[in-house]
Design a protein around this motif. Structure first.
Motif, PDB file in Angstrom:
ATOM      1  N   ALA A 272      40.968 -17.824  38.218  1.00  0.00           N
ATOM      2  CA  ALA A 272      40.646 -18.955  38.782  1.00  0.00           C
ATOM      3  C   ALA A 272      42.122 -19.479  39.518  1.00  0.00           C
ATOM      4  CB  ALA A 272      40.173 -20.246  37.928  1.00  0.00           C
ATOM      5  N   ARG A 273      43.159 -19.208  39.137  1.00  0.00           N
ATOM      6  CA  ARG A 273      44.238 -19.498  39.490  1.00  0.00           C
ATOM      7  C   ARG A 273      44.775 -18.486  40.672  1.00  0.00           C
ATOM      8  NH1 ARG A 273      47.235 -19.732  34.339  1.00  0.00           N
ATOM      9  NH2 ARG A 273      48.040 -17.746  34.909  1.00  0.00           N
ATOM     10  N   GLY A 274      44.271 -17.427  40.846  1.00  0.00           N
ATOM     11  CA  GLY A 274      44.344 -16.346  41.755  1.00  0.00           C
ATOM     12  C   GLY A 274      45.525 -15.541  41.376  1.00  0.00           C
ATOM     13  N   THR A 275      45.699 -15.513  40.275  1.00  0.00           N
ATOM     14  CA  THR A 275      46.883 -14.261  39.866  1.00  0.00           C
ATOM     15  C   THR A 275      46.423 -12.976  39.258  1.00  0.00           C
ATOM     16  OG1 THR A 275      46.803 -15.317  37.534  1.00  0.00           O
ATOM     17  CG2 THR A 275      48.380 -16.346  39.331  1.00  0.00           C
ATOM     18  N   PHE A 276      45.156 -13.073  38.912  1.00  0.00           N
ATOM     19  CA  PHE A 276      44.539 -11.919  38.225  1.00  0.00           C
ATOM     20  C   PHE A 276      43.177 -11.474  39.027  1.00  0.00           C
ATOM     21  CE2 PHE A 276      42.042  -9.030  35.504  1.00  0.00           C
ATOM     22  CZ  PHE A 276      43.109  -8.012  34.948  1.00  0.00           C
ATOM     23  N   HIS A 277      43.158 -10.366  39.395  1.00  0.00           N
ATOM     24  CA  HIS A 277      41.946  -9.768  40.451  1.00  0.00           C
ATOM     25  C   HIS A 277      41.033  -8.728  39.909  1.00  0.00           C
ATOM     26  CE1 HIS A 277      44.559 -12.281  43.063  1.00  0.00           C
ATOM     27  NE2 HIS A 277      45.409 -11.277  42.922  1.00  0.00           N
ATOM     28  N   PRO A 278      40.076  -9.113  39.009  1.00  0.00           N
ATOM     29  CA  PRO A 278      39.176  -8.071  38.352  1.00  0.00           C
ATOM     30  C   PRO A 278      38.501  -7.206  39.292  1.00  0.00           C
ATOM     31  CG  PRO A 278      38.202 -10.187  38.178  1.00  0.00           C
ATOM     32  CD  PRO A 278      39.533 -10.369  38.894  1.00  0.00           C
ATOM     33  N   VAL A 279      38.227  -6.015  38.992  1.00  0.00           N
ATOM     34  CA  VAL A 279      37.402  -4.928  39.597  1.00  0.00           C
ATOM     35  C   VAL A 279      36.137  -4.750  38.844  1.00  0.00           C
ATOM     36  CG1 VAL A 279      37.320  -2.669  40.703  1.00  0.00           C
ATOM     37  CG2 VAL A 279      39.612  -3.930  40.472  1.00  0.00           C
ATOM     38  N   LEU A 280      35.161  -4.983  39.653  1.00  0.00           N
ATOM     39  CA  LEU A 280      33.784  -4.582  39.060  1.00  0.00           C
ATOM     40  C   LEU A 280      32.848  -3.735  40.084  1.00  0.00           C
ATOM     41  CD1 LEU A 280      34.264  -8.006  38.875  1.00  0.00           C
ATOM     42  CD2 LEU A 280      32.252  -7.895  37.505  1.00  0.00           C
ATOM     43  N   ALA A 281      31.989  -3.093  39.394  1.00  0.00           N
ATOM     44  CA  ALA A 281      31.097  -2.007  40.046  1.00  0.00           C
ATOM     45  C   ALA A 281      29.787  -2.764  40.110  1.00  0.00           C
ATOM     46  CB  ALA A 281      30.902  -0.764  39.349  1.00  0.00           C
TER      47      ALA A 281
END
Length: 732
Positions: A272-281
């Motif tokens: 939500a803070r924009g500091t972590f960007h998860p990768v999904l499939a």
């Protein structure tokens, strides 16, 4: 986000509604053309129960590709909104075109959203233009996640694509881009490619198996556990690094098992803070399946990790006089402040405006103030009017589902806003506001158009005004020198769509003609001329004689007229007539039909008749004198030169500079502009820039941008000038 086994907490067939901003999520899907954004939107709608297995809404209307132009071109050309419901949360999915010509629609989607879902194809990789959009989102702190699609393609590789995403989007912190799930592969086929049959949750260490056609949760087998250990440890370390609890890393390194609820909470906060960007499939659902692979996981990420509208800062506002106003809060009870993010025309209900409400509540049939928006140079007038809005609705394919209101944070379609255009602000009529506009790309591809027939000519003006009202990336120009009607676009596909909309929506057929550049003429040397206009045909005759000299002046001087007549050879009342005739002839040109500039014309002598001299006679005489002077002098053609700035990745600087040189351009300087990008400044003749928007995109693989502005007119090379004179003489 919680990696639970959900079936369908959405409500099938019911238009989602929100009664508070915390029950809203606005998500824009970004990715290059063909990456699978529209397919993913349909899969999410299917998983949420918004559509049936055939990808259709309850009454049979098609959800995507419903626009006639999109259907013909087989690609998305406009921003579309698909609202779905998941667990009591309304998710507004904003599907954007991936083709560079429609970047205006992408910018509108970014404005309306609070988070971005970047869709990358495992088969095609990451496009350079997608990286540019990522940087734009990073600059404003927009939360982002990535979805890898096309896992079913024979040459796809999730691990390889994840590493590429880490390198491309991670910047100085690649551990901020990490997968939450790993694909579970089945038995390889004859081609050696193993199909994806499920996902393994790295945090929960649970398997979500789709091999039966349904999403089934189970524990991993002993053979599957080793597959996730390294990726799980890296993910946990990445989450802990973003945690606000500074003791968490020491506890983890000390061997303590961190509670999964703590990890999920920190993960959601970091996303939500924009500091972590998860990768999904994600992969499409199999025959008869209700949920595609990864769709439930994506919906849980959106509802659990992406911010609510109340957590995002609204655009700045001022009064319509420019005076300061308090910052907006996402409060349904606050002052009304909404923005038109897209304008379209419906053959049955007329103009329809897609509106994002930032503050207050929008209701049907109320009167609002429309203000905006500072794009007069593109044919969009500023607005400062009150309008009564029509019905509110939620779009869903071709349908418009009625809404009773749209609260702060939500999006809705508004009917019958006849004056409002894209970028305009809607606010309380008693306290009007003006919202800070978002940046629109400058259209740099000129297309000259003419009405196909007299019937089309009668409808052309109205059709063009409606067209530019829909699309603020278009600019309409009526050139005063060439007398051409020019439509400035972003690229060839943009041109095709604009002209097709003119034809199909507004019934106007146009023809494209060669675009003319506004050339000028000037004297290359001093000369003199005598204008003799003497006629006698009964009654009053016509008598006027004048003698002039012409000298070239520096560029930008215009036309200077000097009177040096002595002894009254030309009566005082006729000297302005000579000047008027000279200027009129200069406007018509003296060699190739282009306006004559940068000269000093000196009137030295002349003759008049007490009866037959007149204003008209001396105007004619002045024009004849200028033409005679031109006949014995060298006339130069002047072409406009533009100041051009090209922002381009370092890898393409050499080819870009070579290309500019091939366009007779002069590179005047280069400078670094951020990491890995260079700004090239050059001066280029405008005649060489007609297709530069297309050529630069091709040269830089879609990553280069440029601006242009008029600098001055300069003499054209003699060989090219002769060619232009020949074309002018032949009527080209």
């Amino acid at each position: 986000m919680s990696e639970k086994s959900s079936t369908n907490p959405g409500a099938a067939g019911r238009a989602p509604a929100a009664d508070r901003p915390t029950a809203l999520r606005n998500v824009v899907l970004v990715g290059h053309s063909g990456s699978g954004k529209t397919t993913l939107v349909e899969a999410l709608a299917l998983a949420s129960g918004a559509v049936n297995r055939a990808g259709r809404v309850e009454d049979g209307g098609c959800l995507s590709d419903y626009d006639e132009i999109e259907h013909r071109q087989q690609r998305s050309v406009q921003l579309s909104l698909v609202p779905v419901d998941w667990g009591g949360v309304k998710i507004n999915l904003l599907d954007t075109p991936g083709y560079a010509d429609f970047v205006g629609e992408l910018r509108a989607g970014l404005r309306a959203a609070d988070a971005a879902l970047f869709v990358v194809s495992a088969a095609d990789g990451v496009a350079g233009a997608t990286r540019m959009v990522w940087d734009e989102c990073a600059a404003v702190g927009m939360p982002r996640a990535l979805v890898v699609t096309h896992l079913e393609a024979a040459r796809s590789d999730f691990d390889e694509m994840t590493e590429r995403c880490r390198e491309t989007f991670g910047g100085e912190d690649p551990d901020a881009v990490l997968p939450l799930y790993l694909p579970l592969y089945g038995t390889p086929g004859a081609d050696g490619h193993a199909p994806v049959k499920g996902l393994i949750g790295l945090l929960s260490q649970r398997v979500f198996d789709h091999s039966s056609g349904e999403r089934v949760e189970r524990a991993p087998t002993q053979d599957e556990l080793p597959l996730i250990e390294r990726a799980r440890n890296r993910l946990i370390e990445g989450i802990i690094a973003e945690s606000e609890d500074e003791s968490l890393m020491d506890r983890y390194l000390g061997g303590e098992e961190i509670d999964i609820k703590t990890l999920i909470g920190d993960l959601e906060t970091a996303v939500a803070r924009g500091t972590f960007h998860p990768v999904l499939a994600a992969a499409p659902a199999g025959d008869g399946a209700k949920q595609g692979l990864g769709t439930v996981e994506l919906l849980e990420l959106i509802t659990g990790g992406f911010p609510t509208p109340a957590e995002r800062e609204a655009p700045a506002v001022t009064g319509i006089d420019g005076g300061p106003r308090e910052a907006l809060a996402c409060d349904p009870d606050g002052p009304l402040a909404a923005e038109v993010v897209k304008t379209s025309s419906d053959p049955y209900v007329g103009r329809v405006s897609l509106v994002r409400v930032f503050s207050g509540t929008l209701r049907p049939d109320e009167t609002v103030h429309v203000s905006g928006h500072g794009l007069e140079d593109r044919g969009h007038e500023d607005h400062d009017v009150d309008e009564r809005i029509g019905a509110l609705s939620a779009p869903f394919g071709k349908q418009q589902r009625p809404l009773s209101r749209a609260i702060a944070g939500d999006l809705a379609c508004v009917a019958k806003l006849t004056r409002a255009e894209t970028g305009d602000t809607l606010s309380d009529r008693d306290a009007p506001l003006l919202m800070e506009p978002w940046t629109m790309p400058d259209p740099l591809l000129p297309i000259a158009i003419e009405a196909h027939s007299k019937a089309d000519e009668d409808k052309l003006s109205l059709g063009l005004s409606r067209l530019v009202a829909e699309d603020p990336t278009l600019r309409l120009e009526h050139h005063p020198d060439t007398h051409q009607m020019v439509l400035w676009c972003l690229g060839e596909a943009h041109v095709d769509v604009a002209l097709e909309r003119l034809r199909s929506r507004y019934g106007v057929q146009v023809d494209t003609v060669p675009h003319k550049v506004a050339l000028r003429e000037t004297f290359g040397e001093a000369a003199s001329g005598r204008g003799r206009h003497v006629k006698q045909s009964g009654g009053h005759g016509q008598f006027a004689i004048c003698e002039i000299t012409v000298e070239p002046l520096p560029g930008g001087s215009g036309i200077e007229f000097v009177d040096k007549v002595v002894g009254g050879a030309v009566p005082r009342q006729f000297i302005p007539s000579v000047e008027k005739g000279v200027r009129a002839q200069a406007a018509r040109g003296v060699a190739a039909g282009y306006p004559l500039v940068d000269i000093r014309v000196t009137l030295l002598d002349g003759k008049a008749h007490s009866v037959d001299s007149s204003d008209a006679a001396f105007q004619k005489s002045g024009a004849l004198a200028l033409r005679e002077a031109a006949a014995d002098a060298r006339i130069d053609l002047l072409e406009p030169v533009a100041e051009v700035t090209v922002l381009i990745p370092d890898d393409f600087v050499g080819p870009a500079m070579s290309d500019l040189s091939g366009r007779r351009g002069r590179v005047v300087g280069t400078e670094q502009s951020g990491a890995g990008r260079t700004l090239v400044r050059a001066e280029v003749p405008e005649i060489e820039l007609s297709r530069y928007a297309i050529d630069l995109r091709s040269l830089s693989h879609g990553t280069g941008r440029f601006t242009r502005s008029y600098a001055r007119h300069e003499p054209m090379p003699p060989q090219l000038a002769d060619k232009m004179r020949e074309e002018s003489a032949n009527g080209a």
